[in-house]
Design a protein around this motif. Sequence first.
Motif, short mmCIF file in Angstrom:
data_model
loop_
_atom_site.label_atom_id
_atom_site.label_comp_id
_atom_site.label_asym_id
_atom_site.label_seq_id
_atom_site.Cartn_x
_atom_site.Cartn_y
_atom_site.Cartn_z
N GLY A 135 -13.17 -29.67 12.54
CA GLY A 135 -12.46 -28.43 12.43
C GLY A 135 -10.86 -28.60 12.43
N LEU A 136 -10.49 -29.57 12.96
CA LEU A 136 -8.88 -29.69 13.13
C LEU A 136 -8.35 -30.24 11.52
CD1 LEU A 136 -8.75 -31.79 16.62
CD2 LEU A 136 -7.96 -29.57 15.94
N LEU A 137 -9.16 -30.69 10.87
CA LEU A 137 -9.00 -30.97 9.35
C LEU A 137 -8.62 -29.65 8.75
CD1 LEU A 137 -11.44 -33.75 8.70
CD2 LEU A 137 -8.97 -34.05 9.25
N VAL A 138 -9.24 -28.58 9.08
CA VAL A 138 -9.23 -27.15 8.41
C VAL A 138 -8.00 -26.35 9.15
CG1 VAL A 138 -10.29 -25.15 7.66
CG2 VAL A 138 -11.49 -27.48 7.53
N PHE A 139 -8.25 -26.33 10.47
CA PHE A 139 -7.03 -25.77 11.24
C PHE A 139 -6.27 -26.59 11.92
CE2 PHE A 139 -11.20 -23.04 11.17
CZ PHE A 139 -10.64 -21.84 10.52
N MET A 140 -5.08 -26.92 11.32
CA MET A 140 -4.45 -27.99 11.65
C MET A 140 -3.80 -28.08 12.98
SD MET A 140 -4.44 -29.94 8.52
CE MET A 140 -4.51 -29.83 7.17
N PRO A 141 -3.53 -29.12 13.68
CA PRO A 141 -3.02 -29.31 14.93
C PRO A 141 -1.73 -28.47 14.89
CG PRO A 141 -3.93 -31.39 14.41
CD PRO A 141 -4.00 -30.87 12.99
N GLY A 142 -1.66 -27.70 15.91
CA GLY A 142 -0.46 -26.83 15.79
C GLY A 142 -0.73 -25.26 15.63
N THR A 143 -1.85 -24.88 15.02
CA THR A 143 -2.14 -23.61 14.92
C THR A 143 -2.90 -22.98 16.19
OG1 THR A 143 -4.15 -24.10 14.02
CG2 THR A 143 -2.30 -23.83 12.30
N PRO A 144 -2.93 -21.73 16.25
CA PRO A 144 -3.52 -21.22 17.45
C PRO A 144 -5.03 -21.49 17.44
CG PRO A 144 -2.11 -19.67 16.62
CD PRO A 144 -2.13 -20.60 15.85
N VAL A 145 -5.78 -21.63 16.39
CA VAL A 145 -7.03 -21.82 16.21
C VAL A 145 -7.32 -23.36 16.80
CG1 VAL A 145 -9.11 -22.00 14.48
CG2 VAL A 145 -7.41 -20.21 14.45
N SER A 146 -6.36 -24.17 16.32
CA SER A 146 -6.63 -25.65 16.92
C SER A 146 -6.65 -25.78 18.17
CB SER A 146 -5.40 -26.27 16.37
OG SER A 146 -3.97 -26.36 16.74
N VAL A 147 -5.54 -25.13 18.97
CA VAL A 147 -5.71 -24.85 20.43
C VAL A 147 -7.14 -24.50 20.84
CG1 VAL A 147 -4.65 -24.05 22.64
CG2 VAL A 147 -3.40 -24.67 20.54
N LEU A 148 -7.58 -23.49 20.10
CA LEU A 148 -8.97 -23.07 20.75
C LEU A 148 -10.03 -24.19 20.42
CD1 LEU A 148 -10.89 -20.68 21.50
CD2 LEU A 148 -10.95 -20.00 19.22
N LEU A 149 -9.97 -24.64 19.10
CA LEU A 149 -11.03 -25.74 18.88
C LEU A 149 -10.87 -27.03 20.05
CD1 LEU A 149 -10.53 -26.21 15.14
CD2 LEU A 149 -12.37 -25.02 16.48
N ARG A 150 -9.66 -27.23 20.58
CA ARG A 150 -9.88 -28.19 21.64
C ARG A 150 -10.40 -27.73 22.93
NH1 ARG A 150 -10.14 -32.83 20.51
NH2 ARG A 150 -8.72 -33.64 22.03
N PHE A 151 -10.21 -26.56 23.25
CA PHE A 151 -10.67 -25.75 24.42
C PHE A 151 -12.19 -25.84 24.45
CE2 PHE A 151 -12.37 -22.16 26.55
CZ PHE A 151 -12.10 -22.30 27.77
N LEU A 152 -12.66 -25.49 23.33
CA LEU A 152 -14.17 -25.18 23.06
C LEU A 152 -14.80 -26.91 23.24
CD1 LEU A 152 -14.65 -22.61 20.37
CD2 LEU A 152 -15.05 -22.39 22.67
N ALA A 153 -13.99 -27.87 22.47
CA ALA A 153 -14.48 -29.24 22.75
C ALA A 153 -14.61 -29.64 24.25
CB ALA A 153 -13.42 -30.26 21.99
N GLY A 154 -13.47 -29.22 24.99
CA GLY A 154 -13.52 -29.54 26.39
C GLY A 154 -14.63 -28.88 27.11
N VAL A 155 -15.10 -27.49 26.54
CA VAL A 155 -16.34 -26.96 27.08
C VAL A 155 -17.61 -28.17 26.81
CG1 VAL A 155 -18.05 -25.23 27.05
CG2 VAL A 155 -15.63 -24.83 27.02
N GLY A 156 -17.49 -28.56 25.57
CA GLY A 156 -18.79 -29.46 25.25
C GLY A 156 -18.62 -30.96 26.08
N PHE A 157 -17.63 -31.30 26.31
CA PHE A 157 -17.58 -32.67 27.28
C PHE A 157 -18.16 -32.53 28.58
CE2 PHE A 157 -13.58 -33.82 24.52
CZ PHE A 157 -14.22 -34.59 23.60
#
Length: 388
Positions: free
Chosen positions: A88-110
């Motif tokens: 998803g980071l290829l679509v919602f590039m690093p630096g956008t609010p959605v990219s931070v949310l994607l990283r948060f959700l990945a943390g949940v997955g870990f």
Amino acid sequence: MSKKSETLMLCLTVILGMSPWFATGAAIFDIARDRGIPGSLHALLSSAVQAGFVVGALGVAVTGIADRLDPRKVLAAAALMNGLLTFGLLVFMPGTPVSVLLRFLAGVGFAGIYPVGMKIMIGWGRTDRGYLVGLLVGALTLGSAMPHLVTLLGGLNWRVVIVFAGTASVLASVLALRLQLGPYHARALSFDFRAIRLIWTDRPIRAATGGYLGHMWELYALWTWIGVAAATSYAQRLPPKPTENLSALTAFAAIALGACFCVPAGELADRFGKARIAAGTMWLSGLAGVASAAAFGGPVWLMFALLLFWGATIIPDSAQFSALIADNAPPDLAGSLMALQTALGFTLTIFTVQLTPVVAGEIGWRLTLLLLALGPAFGIRSLRTVWR
């Protein structure tokens, strides 16, 4: 399949599944050039993963997922989710609010990979848990280092790192379904809140948790920012391009080298005592932190060598804190207790990862590296009652 082949298959699964953790941190220089995002947002992309992991680990602990459900299916689902989130980071590039949310959700997955992987691993033995968990933490460490290697080989292109990490995680989800459970795997019928109480009331479990907090004070702050700290030091003596390449090599080598020492440390822990070996490695990592601070900005070869030594000594104790939990916890609560321990440790890392570059901006990297050495000192003190 044999115990050896199954544990190695689990390690390969964890290596692939943990690869997205530092996907943005490893390519931080290229992301900064391409996206033009400030340093504070770099930190937020990294600490969002830590925060998500805490939420996920608490969820694993409170619901007892690691003890009640088939951990192989939990691991597979988490790895697949993280692979898709990373893409998803290829679509919602690093630096956008959605990219931070994607990283948060990945943390949940870990949280469905690391603590659950430990639950599977301790099911394969009783007397050699120091070695077994050391093997798993070595795999986790190597997986965390992989994006730095891809950054080095991929010409510092951040998209290459993202594609690699996402693909690795999806592959981990496939391998997870092929795993077998060991003869000592214990399953709980329902969550028992004793798991929360024991972490405060049981002396060995409390000591192991205190040691783990001291360990986590320095670990993820160094792993996240070692490339930046190294680059800042090297830049005083090298041109920009060699500085970036050498800092990427430093980050990969320092993290990966730690993986090589997790298994020997686990074998020594089974023989001489887990708390004693954990405290010994914290002594070494603390000294490495002090020495790196003293050498900061000095000869490049010396700083490079000291950072590698720090990386080699900063992680081998991690497995023994989990193994101490497994040794002292009721078998059906081990998964929940290990998840709770990691949740507490990663809560601390939210602050250390976010504040480390801020503190470095105020007092410089030399003193910041020195502050990280306070963690091992606290951890050693917490373990004293156990090894005695």
